[in-house]
Design an enzyme around this catalytic site. Structure first.
Site, PDB file in Angstrom:
ATOM      1  N   PRO A   1       1.001  -1.392   0.230  1.00 32.79           N
ATOM      2  CA  PRO A   1       0.033   0.098  -0.019  1.00 32.79           C
ATOM      3  C   PRO A   1       0.832   1.281  -0.139  1.00 32.79           C
ATOM      4  O   PRO A   1       1.888   1.342   0.659  1.00 32.79           O
ATOM      5  CB  PRO A   1      -0.908  -0.330   1.450  1.00 32.79           C
ATOM      6  CG  PRO A   1      -0.708  -1.426   1.589  1.00 32.79           C
ATOM      7  CD  PRO A   1       0.549  -1.866   1.062  1.00 32.79           C
ATOM      8  N   GLU A   2       0.477   2.038  -0.885  1.00 31.10           N
ATOM      9  CA  GLU A   2       1.252   3.598  -0.975  1.00 31.10           C
ATOM     10  C   GLU A   2       0.294   4.574  -0.690  1.00 31.10           C
ATOM     11  O   GLU A   2      -0.925   4.408  -0.104  1.00 31.10           O
ATOM     12  CB  GLU A   2       1.755   3.885  -2.611  1.00 31.10           C
ATOM     13  CG  GLU A   2       2.861   2.675  -2.747  1.00 31.10           C
ATOM     14  CD  GLU A   2       3.340   2.694  -4.271  1.00 31.10           C
ATOM     15  OE1 GLU A   2       3.662   3.757  -4.877  1.00 31.10           O
ATOM     16  OE2 GLU A   2       3.632   1.641  -4.779  1.00 31.10           O
TER      17      GLU A   2
END
Ligand code: ZN
Length: 279
Positions: A2-3
């Site tokens: 996840p960014e």
């Protein structure tokens, strides 16, 4: 992994669904998910109200009304979502936070356990070693500031964009996508790129991040939203994970490189390699 957009999707979703709600029960299945020991972890959170939900880079911050902040990082495979309490508990569920007067509970699941949890005093949360070095994210700076921060390093632009103290929230997906959009080769030394091209990169990066948030983020392997559902931005990727496929702009075959230890897809035709660098 996840960014920024994926963590932002969860933060926005949780703001709508659990802000102002009270925590009725807490279960921490794996104490080693805590970055620092906290004997009173359950006692402090139980009975508190979730006052606000923030994000710093890729970190999620659940601020409680008792002056504590629950800090969560999803690592590579983390999922943090609202589940009906009657649903079977999936393996690798490390934390469960039950919401009062609701059938839902927050579950944190992380098979590979590269993520982590910390309970911090809200007044000192930004002093925590994990957060102290997290710089502003692309939304928190203007194009001028972005160009100034990146051009301060002679390293490959991709390596500089991945440095969370220079600009936070970015990982492999959004760096590859934005560099392709800006026609900048990932190996180009950041200090050698003209400022106007860096300002254009900032604008394109913001567009890509905003679109990804609107699509619910990218679900490459594990990412799910606060509702447990996948995002759809992976269908909009132009370069990430597409080496060997034709470039959507020039139709030449895209190739895979290793930059800063990360698999990197590039179109050597649209993104001209810097002099002296192997294609
Ligand atoms: Zn191309």
């Amino acid at each position: 992994m996840p960014e920024l957009p994926e963590v932002e999707v969860i933060a926005r979703g949780l703001r709508k669904s659990i802000m102002g709600k009270e925590v009725s029960a807490v279960k921490l299945a794996r104490r080693d998910m805590l970055w620092s020991p906290c004997r009173d972890f359950v006692r402090i959170i139980k009975g508190s109200t979730i006052a606000s939900i923030g994000r710093k880079g890729k970190y999620l911050l659940l601020r409680l009304d008792n002056e504590y902040t629950l800090l969560i990082h999803l690592g590579m495979t983390g999922q943090f979502w609202l589940s009906h309490h009657s649903e079977a508990i999936a393996p690798h569920t490390h934390l469960i936070v039950r919401i009062k007067d609701s059938d839902d509970e927050l579950r944190l699941r992380d098979p590979r356990r590269f993520g982590g949890i910390a309970l911090l005093k809200t007044s000192a949360e930004m002093l925590h070693p994990r957060l102290a070095r997290v710089g502003p994210d692309p939304f928190e700076m203007d194009a001028e500031e972005f160009a100034r921060r990146l051009s301060g390093s002679a390293s490959a632009i991709k390596a500089v964009m991945l440095k969370q103290d220079v600009v936070s929230g970015l990982g492999n997906i959004y760096v590859d996508e934005s560099l392709w959009a800006a026609r900048i080769h990932p190996l180009s030394p950041a200090s050698r790129i003209r400022k106007d091209r860096l300002r254009a990169l900032h604008r394109l990066l913001l567009e890509i991040l905003e679109r990804s948030i609107a699509f619910g983020g990218s679900s490459i392997s594990d990412f799910v939203s606060h509702l447990g559902s996948p995002g759809y931005f992976q269908n909009e990727h132009r370069v990430y994970g597409k080496s060997g496929q034709p470039c959507q702009r020039c139709n030449r075959k895209m190739v895979k490189l290793n930059v800063a230890g990360r698999g990197t897809t590039v179109c050597n035709s649209c993104q001209r390699p810097p002099a002296g660098k192997a294609k």
